[in-house]
Design an enzyme around this catalytic site. Structure first.
Site, mmCIF file in Angstrom:
data_model
loop_
_atom_site.group_PDB
_atom_site.id
_atom_site.type_symbol
_atom_site.label_atom_id
_atom_site.label_comp_id
_atom_site.label_asym_id
_atom_site.label_seq_id
_atom_site.Cartn_x
_atom_site.Cartn_y
_atom_site.Cartn_z
ATOM 1 C CG ASP A 124 -4.204 -1.712 3.614
ATOM 2 O OD1 ASP A 124 -4.544 -1.506 3.226
ATOM 3 O OD2 ASP A 124 -3.651 -0.892 4.458
ATOM 4 C CG ASP A 163 -1.728 1.123 1.071
ATOM 5 O OD1 ASP A 163 -1.903 2.028 0.148
ATOM 6 O OD2 ASP A 163 -2.402 1.129 1.993
ATOM 7 C CG ASP A 170 -0.822 1.732 7.289
ATOM 8 O OD1 ASP A 170 -1.875 2.147 6.222
ATOM 9 O OD2 ASP A 170 -0.209 2.699 7.696
#
Length: 615
Positions: A357, A117, A353
């Site tokens: 996700d 990400d 994080d």
């Protein structure tokens, strides 16, 4: 409320426990179950064969049977594997990495695709407002006051809100009627003020939707190509309704936000590139923006980007293998991308994080969360980077490779002994003769070939990429040495009557040649030498020679010369020459058998691949 909360819905989907898909654990279980399944029948058959076909006494038959059973058990393999993994956990902890699943260390070693990400990995998670572009003047409120009032009304705590707060402050307070909080699905937030109407703030394509003018689209794309995130402020007189839609919106301003790229991100990406680990960037941001940032840190094929907004699941699966950068990705699409990459044969690691996700982290073979991220993301991840530093990832992957490569080396030493013991048992049963090795005669192999060297090899550094099936790799490297021991034993049995060898002399020649062959296997695993491996190997050779010359009675060997304290017939000169000959032939035989084994594996692999392609 309760189970209907967005984060609760995602967490409930990720709560299903999945056992670690560990090839190492599965291989060890296969070895133990196989041994457990054959050891009792083999022991009974061997005992019966020696009792009915030899003149040995009961005590000698029990000793021979015990030696066979001890030799076939991979004693210490599980312990050494657990120790290597435990040391890996400790080393990772010293590098600020918390391991929450022991066998995930193996998956780290096998990772060939890393999904990131953008926020918190390539970038450090901080943002700053770069510029403000006024599209249509709104006389009653300036852009600064609009944003400041919305910050007070929404009370958001995400990174984007913090960047806006740093730039525009929160001094302006205006009474409001209703709000739409930001969500990753909507990608906008809105506030309905009592006197000034409703203001919407978010990604331009999500805010304006069908009312997206081409002139504004050009400006947004230009900013995105420069690597900026773009927010749009729009106004309407319509109140906020339950469906969160507006018929008419007037664009007021564009705000460009700049991500701060980690100073060590480029070096970290370079490490993965050099170690043949592919990288995919999965983000909820504009794919053009993400692509430009990815290009700045050196990600290969970063110009191949796509927006997953509105795409069907089939389109997402198709895109997984084509593109490198994925923008406007929903939580469900993140998981689908990970699943698609795994179905294409990749071992996938996912870093993240945020709440969005969670599903992707749960789906990945190895999931890595940042300690600064959400608690839900940390809870479902295999590893947590306690310093939230993406540059720790190379150390994490290297540690996984060290553990698995070294365990694989050590397992070769164990299985070489186990396989040649099994072969000698089969030969003894087939010949209706005596199993030639007693428990005390295995001590040199257990300590000088397996015990001490294995402990050293298991803790060494090793950054080589792990490939192939663990069990097949180990058997391929163990089989040549085991076959050499079998062939040498058959040669000794063939010359036993000609050279008038008694049972002790026969077993002595077989065990010494087997130990020497095992030391050759250790030599192959130790090359190329470094100072530690060279020292250990030389010491093991010296200890082996000293033991068979000066301590034959302790290990139950026939001596090379008469010793008063051990009144047993020593090996004669012809018998010693036989031992020397088969020992010298061990290395070329092992080399030939290794090539045959490798060629056979390649042929079988090629056949399997062709069958898979046809299928």
């Amino acid at each position: 409320i309760g189970n209907d909360i967005y984060i609760q819905k995602l967490t409930s989907q990720a709560k299903v426990y999945q056992k670690p898909k560990s090839d190492l654990l599965a291989s060890l279980k296969i070895i133990i179950r196989t041994v457990a399944g054959i050891i009792v029948p083999l022991a009974g058959l061997l005992f019966y064969t020696m009792a009915t076909n030899t003149s040995l006494g009961y005590e000698d038959i029990v000793k021979a049977t015990t030696g066979a059973m001890i030799g076939i058990i991979p004693s210490g393999l599980f312990l050494l594997t657990s120790m290597a993994l435990a040391v890996g956990v400790i080393r990772l902890a010293q590098n600020n990495t918390l391991v929450q699943e022991l066998y995930c260390i193996e998956m780290l070693a096998r990772v060939d695709m890393l999904c990131l990400d953008k926020t918190g990995t390539i970038t450090d998670g901080t943002m700053s407002v770069h510029s403000t572009v006024e599209l249509e003047r709104y006389d009653k409120l300036s852009t600064k006051n609009i944003v400041s009032a919305m910050i007070n009304a929404l009370n958001d705590t995400n990174l984007t809100s913090q960047a806006l707060l740093d730039r525009f402050g929160d001094a302006k307070r205006i009474r409001h009627k209703n709000t739409i909080p930001f969500s990753s699905a909507r990608k906008f937030s809105a506030v309905e003020f009592e006197k000034y109407g409703t203001f919407v703030l978010g990604a331009p394509e999500y805010v304006l939707k069908n009312q997206y003018p081409e002139t504004i689209k050009v400006q947004v794309n230009r900013f995105a190509e420069e690597g900026f995130r773009v927010l749009c402020i729009a106004r309407t007189d319509e109140p906020i309704t339950d469906d969160y839609t507006f018929k008419t919106l007037t664009p007021i301003s564009l705000i460009t936000i700049e991500d701060t790229i980690r100073p060590d991100a480029e070096d970290t990406i370079k490490y993965f590139k050099e170690n043949q680990v592919g990288i995919k960037v999965i983000s909820g941001d504009n794919p053009v923006t993400v692509s430009k940032i990815a290009q700045r840190v050196g990600i290969v094929d970063a110009d191949k980007y796509i927006s997953l907004e509105g795409l069907s699941d089939k389109d997402v699966v198709r895109a997984a293998g084509i593109y490198t950068i994925f923008g406007r990705v929903s939580p469900g699409q993140k998981r689908l991308l990970i699943e698609s990459l795994k179905n294409n044969g990749h071992t996938v690691a996912m870093t993240g994080d945020g709440v969005n996700d969670i599903l992707a982290l749960k789906e990945a073979d190895t999931s890595v969360a940042m300690a600064s991220g959400s608690e839900a993301a940390r809870n479902v991840s295999h590893l947590v980077l306690l310093d939230s530093n993406f540059s720790s990832m190379p150390k994490v992957v290297s540690e996984g490779r060290r553990v698995i490569n070294n365990v694989q080396k050590v397992a070769v030493l164990f299985l070489t002994k186990n396989i040649f013991t099994l072969l000698l048992i089969i030969i003894a049963i087939a010949r209706r003769g005596v199993y030639p090795i007693q428990p005390s005669q295995l001590i040199l192999i257990d300590y000088l070939v397996i015990g001490i060297p294995a402990l050293i090899l298991a803790l060494e550094s090793n950054n080589k990429r792990v490939e192939g099936n663990f069990l097949l790799n180990v058997i391929k490297k163990s089989l040549p040495g085991a076959l050499v021991v079998m062939i040498n034993s058959l040669i000794v049995f063939g010359f036993a009557s000609v050279l008038e060898m008694n049972q002790l002399q026969t077993s002595t020649i077989i065990v010494i040649s087997a130990t020497f062959t095992s030391l050759l296997v250790l030599l192959r695993l130790s090359l190329p030498f470094n100072r530690v491996r060279r020292t250990v190997y030389v010491l093991m050779i010296l200890a082996f020679v000293a033991s068979i010359i000066y301590l034959p009675s302790f290990f139950n060997y026939a001596p090379f010369f008469t010793q008063e304290y051990y009144p047993v017939d020593p090996l004669t000169v012809p018998q010693s020459l036989l031992l020397l000959s088969i020992s010298q032939a061990a290395f070329p035989m092992m080399y030939i058998l290794s090539n045959i084994t490798r060629w056979t594996k390649e042929v079988i692999s090629s056949m399997i691949n062709k069958i898979s392609e046809l299928h």
